[in-house]
Design an enzyme around this catalytic site. Structure first.
Site, PDB file in Angstrom:
ATOM      1  N   HIS A 113       0.847  -1.189   0.000  1.00 53.67           N
ATOM      2  CA  HIS A 113       0.000   0.000   0.000  1.00 53.67           C
ATOM      3  C   HIS A 113       0.885   1.242   0.000  1.00 53.67           C
ATOM      4  O   HIS A 113       2.032   1.202   0.471  1.00 53.67           O
ATOM      5  CB  HIS A 113      -0.883   0.026   1.244  1.00 53.67           C
ATOM      6  CG  HIS A 113      -1.969  -0.993   1.240  1.00 53.67           C
ATOM      7  ND1 HIS A 113      -3.108  -0.849   2.000  1.00 53.67           N
ATOM      8  CD2 HIS A 113      -2.107  -2.166   0.573  1.00 53.67           C
ATOM      9  CE1 HIS A 113      -3.902  -1.886   1.806  1.00 53.67           C
ATOM     10  NE2 HIS A 113      -3.305  -2.708   0.950  1.00 53.67           N
TER      11      HIS A 113
ATOM     12  N   GLU B  13       0.903   3.862   1.873  1.00 60.18           N
ATOM     13  CA  GLU B  13       1.370   4.263   3.196  1.00 60.18           C
ATOM     14  C   GLU B  13       2.538   3.401   3.658  1.00 60.18           C
ATOM     15  O   GLU B  13       3.527   3.912   4.198  1.00 60.18           O
ATOM     16  CB  GLU B  13       0.247   4.149   4.239  1.00 60.18           C
ATOM     17  CG  GLU B  13      -0.975   4.976   3.925  1.00 60.18           C
ATOM     18  CD  GLU B  13      -2.061   4.223   3.162  1.00 60.18           C
ATOM     19  OE1 GLU B  13      -3.242   4.471   3.439  1.00 60.18           O
ATOM     20  OE2 GLU B  13      -1.733   3.396   2.295  1.00 60.18           O
TER      21      GLU B  13
ATOM     22  N   CYS C 241      -2.538  -0.352   7.455  1.00 62.80           N
ATOM     23  CA  CYS C 241      -1.737   0.864   7.366  1.00 62.80           C
ATOM     24  C   CYS C 241      -1.805   1.676   8.659  1.00 62.80           C
ATOM     25  O   CYS C 241      -0.802   2.237   9.091  1.00 62.80           O
ATOM     26  CB  CYS C 241      -2.171   1.696   6.163  1.00 62.80           C
ATOM     27  SG  CYS C 241      -1.765   0.888   4.589  1.00 62.80           S
TER      28      CYS C 241
ATOM     29  N   CYS D  47      -6.325   1.980   5.644  1.00 61.27           N
ATOM     30  CA  CYS D  47      -6.955   0.744   6.117  1.00 61.27           C
ATOM     31  C   CYS D  47      -6.377   0.365   7.487  1.00 61.27           C
ATOM     32  O   CYS D  47      -5.459   1.008   7.992  1.00 61.27           O
ATOM     33  CB  CYS D  47      -6.712  -0.381   5.108  1.00 61.27           C
ATOM     34  SG  CYS D  47      -4.993  -0.948   5.065  1.00 61.27           S
TER      35      CYS D  47
END
Length: 153
Positions: free
Chosen positions: A51, A53, A84, A81
């Site tokens: 992801h 992040e 993260c 999410c």
């Protein structure tokens, strides 16, 4: 200042978009300097954890040679999410700024709020809605394009 950095996070999201990835971008800033960047690469890397992040956190940790990202701000185009958010707490990021909410997966208030949970040893200041329309629009455009391509097959 938040809008300035969110525009840069949106540039990272555009990189993901151009690669056919869900267009989410992130940057990490400390003392008015970008120390980490990332954009979604789950498909390219075949890695569920790739992801924006997570990649920005990894980049920042490498660049400052520490896992502690104290006194930093993470700018991300879409609400993080749960995975993260866990990484944000663990890396001691001071502040999160995001663009659009994620009602299906967001963990800073949409479904659950991990970053403000007093049970953890670290809480994160959160600002939402910065360049929300732009962050939402790139996502909508991406998924509209995906649906159109599927219909043309």
């Amino acid at each position: 200042m938040d809008e300035k950095y969110m525009k840069i996070a949106l540039e990272e999201a555009k990189k993901a978009y151009d690669k056919g990835e869900v267009p989410i971008g992130a940057i990490i800033v400390r003392d008015d300097e970008i120390i980490g960047r990332g954009y979604n690469l789950r498909e390219s890397l075949r890695d569920a954890t790739a992801h924006a992040e997570i990649l920005a956190i990894q980049d920042a940790c490498k660049n400052i040679n520490s896992w502690r990202l104290t006194n930093t701000t993470l700018y991300v185009t879409i609400e993080p999410c749960a995975m993260c958010c866990g990484a944000i707490v663990q890396s001691r990021i001071k502040r999160l700024v995001f663009g659009a909410s994620d009602p299906k997966g967001g963990a800073t208030g949409s479904i659950i709020n991990i970053l403000d949970n007093k049970a953890f040893n670290h809480q994160v200041e959160t600002t939402s809605g910065v360049l929300e329309v732009e962050a939402s629009d790139i996502m909508k455009d991406f998924f509209r394009k995906i649906r159109k391509n599927k219909m043309e097959r």
